[in-house]
Design an enzyme around this catalytic site. Structure first.
Site, short mmCIF file in Angstrom:
data_model
loop_
_atom_site.label_atom_id
_atom_site.label_comp_id
_atom_site.label_asym_id
_atom_site.label_seq_id
_atom_site.Cartn_x
_atom_site.Cartn_y
_atom_site.Cartn_z
N LYS A 291 0.72 -1.10 -0.05
CA LYS A 291 -0.14 -0.11 -0.18
C LYS A 291 0.85 1.24 0.00
O LYS A 291 1.76 1.37 0.79
CB LYS A 291 -1.04 0.01 1.30
CG LYS A 291 -2.04 0.96 1.37
CD LYS A 291 -2.93 0.77 2.21
CE LYS A 291 -4.35 1.68 2.09
NZ LYS A 291 -5.43 1.15 3.07
N GLU A 377 -19.10 -6.38 10.59
CA GLU A 377 -19.96 -5.58 11.32
C GLU A 377 -21.13 -6.68 12.12
O GLU A 377 -21.48 -6.19 12.91
CB GLU A 377 -20.84 -4.45 10.28
CG GLU A 377 -19.80 -3.31 9.83
CD GLU A 377 -19.09 -3.92 8.36
OE1 GLU A 377 -18.35 -2.79 7.90
OE2 GLU A 377 -19.22 -4.91 8.04
N ARG A 405 -25.15 -2.96 7.78
CA ARG A 405 -24.75 -4.17 7.45
C ARG A 405 -24.79 -5.06 8.67
O ARG A 405 -24.94 -6.46 8.67
CB ARG A 405 -23.20 -4.08 7.26
CG ARG A 405 -23.19 -3.12 5.95
CD ARG A 405 -21.72 -3.49 5.62
NE ARG A 405 -21.37 -4.45 4.43
CZ ARG A 405 -20.24 -4.70 3.56
NH1 ARG A 405 -19.10 -4.11 4.13
NH2 ARG A 405 -20.15 -5.82 3.02
#
Length: 640
Positions: A291, A377, A405
């Site tokens: 990243k 979640e 969610r």
């Protein structure tokens, strides 16, 4: 416009068809130009940064090798897709990303035919791509389907549900395996580590034409894969790989695993992908990326450079001098640590949003009481329910839109059992630049209808702290819903004071019309009330409402205006109307809130103005309904 002197190749690429005109040996140079251009453009205006730098080579390889948009490319966690947008017709407008009427921050079907699936939340790519592959297969269409998942998205249960489904197809007689390639972009913030030269060597082997030709030839020789001989060879292959690489899980789920491959080694990446493109059935390519690749500061601070504001590429991010107003997220983070010091039963939970939700300090000071469950979640909510069953007091720090969610778990696992869980909902209401997928415009509606819930919306920073304390000490499910960014600048007191449940605050005693304001809209309502001589109430509680005060004001006023940073449908204003109807009271009510549509990306202030929830919009709507208020009566003030 792009400078053709600095970007001689990229300036010639408007769409992927242009990219495919270049020979393979020029692709590394194109990747270098794309990386430099991305750094330049994001530095100008800000936006998601590190994830895009990590997929430069992958993006070039995909659009060069596959016939996009005919072949279907489905991205996950859309902050990886700035390079994709640059190569697919949005190169010269990428500097408008996240701005009003500019390029969307995530893939958006309405924006481009190359954006095959809208993305905002993570872990959806495999399910969506599988659906596309099945539909195409049903129509006899042989176009390719590729899903790219990464940046932590593989930690969500939905991704594994899709893998389980895709890999299990074709087992029953007469069923057919889907032709699907899943690319796991493992950027060290995902599921496994790069374990060095051996795995790279095995990646080259498992991605080679020779090995796969032998494998496919063996399939044809052995025939029916359900025969004992074929099952034995398949099992042997899985266990051989499992001794060296993290492939067994995927192989057991029915995918042919290839990797790990260095995702920045473009020739090796292309070699593996060329082979996989010829194979049938579900395939999984595991690539290792970094990243922030190519920008040293981003590689060294992957969290800090995940999403950035404008910056100087030569110096990187620089903190601006001077005191900063605390954000609502800061208020929550400070409160959580203070309450944890006073309450040993407090446990903090986040679904992979430690920084975004303000839990950094808590995670360091109370590591044994801090639980990051990754992008899960549903699990976060039921985990909290289990903790509450045993006498703990869990605080679930979660974005409003992400709690959607876990809504089934909120209802079934927490509220039905009336368990003692506090939800700290960040990014409530209008969020702004991230667009519809991140806007918490629905939470007051979806929370208000749940029995046993207490729902609060603070009007300022100090009230946010008081509501968090109130929700913590309330025995049962409670939610405090606050917006992104800073508030009106009210000083936050260090105490852990609570508010009486269901009691509103009369901010201004006026006449004729009462403005009943919920949450972040209170300051704007106060300004309008002052101008027009109206009553204004900081309602504080969406559920339960201050029944006594509402009924008292209904008897002494000619009309109500309800104001909320939430959709009008089923929201806080609906609760006021329902209360009056239940009491048989007929009173003119003007409901002001967010529109019954998905708002686009723009600043929070711009979106509030579009919805008529700024001072000018509120004043105009009130005077349109009651034009006689243009000459207000002399006000008198009172406080309760």
């Amino acid at each position: 416009m792009i400078d053709p002197q600095r970007y001689p190749r990229l300036s010639r690429i408007e769409v992927p068809a242009d990219l495919r005109q270049f020979p393979e040996e020029e692709l590394p140079a194109i990747a270098d130009e794309l990386r430099a251009y991305l750094i330049e453009q994001v530095a100008l205006v800000g936006g998601h940064f590190g994830a895009g730098l990590g997929v430069i080579e992958l993006t070039v390889a995909l659009h060069w090798l596959y016939e996009t948009p005919v072949d279907r490319l489905v991205w996950d966690v859309g902050h990886q897709t700035y390079p994709h947008k640059i190569l697919t017709g949005r190169r010269d407008s990428i500097h408008t990303v996240k701005q009003k009427d500019g390029v969307a921050p995530f893939p958006k079907r309405e924006e481009s035919q190359y954006d095959t699936f809208g993305v905002g939340h993570s872990s959806t790519s495999i399910s969506a791509a599988l659906g596309m592959a099945i539909a195409l297969q049903q129509m006899g269409d042989e176009r390719k389907v590729v899903a790219v998942i990464g940046d932590g998205a593989m930690t969500a249960g939905m991704a594994f549900e899709a893998l389980n489904h895709a890999g299990g197809m074709g087992v029953e007689p007469g069923s057919v395996e889907p032709d699907l390639l899943v690319i796991l972009n493992d950027n060290q913030m995902s599921i496994s580590e790069n374990v060095g030269g051996l795995t790279q060597m095995l990646g080259r082997l498992t991605g080679s034409r020779t090995l796969n030709a032998i494998r496919e030839g063996g399939k044809r020789l052995l025939g029916d894969k359900n025969k004992p001989a074929a099952k034995f060879v398949k099992r042997w292959e899985e266990h051989w790989k499992g001794m060296f690489v993290p492939s067994t899980l995927f192989e057991e789920m029915g995918f042919h695993y290839t990797g790990p491959i260095d995702g920045h080694d473009l020739p090796a990446l292309l070699a593996a992908m060329k082979t996989l493109k010829t194979l049938k059935g579900p395939q999984l390519l595991h690539i290792i990326t970094t990243k922030g690749k190519g920008y040293e500061l981003a590689e060294g601070d992957q969290i800090g450079y995940h999403a950035v504001g404008p910056f100087d590429p030569s110096t990187g991010l620089v903190s601006k001098p001077g005191a900063k107003k605390p954000t609502y997220t800061d208020v929550f983070g400070e409160w959580l640590c203070d309450m944890a010091a006073a309450e040993p039963k407090l446990l903090g939970i986040t679904p992979a949003m430690r920084e975004g939700s303000g839990l950094v300090r808590f995670s360091k000071e109370y590591p044994q009481r801090y639980f990051d469950v990754a992008i899960a979640e549903q699990h976060a909510v039921t985990l909290a329910a289990g903790m509450a069953c045993e006498g703990a007091k869990p605080v679930v720090a979660i974005y409003s839109t992400f709690l959607q969610r876990g809504y089934d778990q909120l209802v079934h696992d927490v509220a039905i059992q009336n368990l003692d869980v506090l939800f700290a909902l960040d990014r409530g209401g209008v969020v702004g630049p991230d667009g519809a997928t991140h806007a918490g415009n629905l939470d007051l509606s979806y929370l208000r209808c749940v029995p046993n819930m207490v729902v609060m919306a603070p009007s300022d920073e100090n009230e946010c702290r008081q509501m968090l304390s109130t929700g913590y000490h309330f025995h049962g499910p409670a939610a405090v819903r606050y917006p992104r960014g800073t508030g009106p600048g009210v000083a936050v007191q260090p105490t852990l004071d609570t508010l009486p449940i269901g009691k509103a605050e009369l901010r201004r005693q006026g006449s004729r019309v009462a403005l009943l304001a919920f949450g972040a809209i209170v300051p704007a309502a106060e300004k309008v009330a002052e101008e027009l001589g109206l009553t204004v109430v900081n309602m504080r509680f969406v559920k339960p409402l201050d029944r006594a005060l509402v009924l008292e004001l209904a008897r002494s006023h000619d009309g109500f205006v309800t104001l909320e940073d939430n959709v009008v449908a089923g929201g806080a204003g609906s609760g006021v109307a329902e209360l009056l109807a239940a009491e048989g009271i007929t009173l003119p009510i003007l409901h002001l809130g967010l529109p019954d549509e998905y708002q686009h990306h723009a600043s929070r202030e711009q979106l509030l103005a579009e919805a008529g929830l700024d001072v000018a919009g509120i004043r105009g709507a009130v005077l349109h309904r009651w034009p006689q208020l243009a000459q207000p009566a002399a006000p008198r003030t009172a406080a309760i």
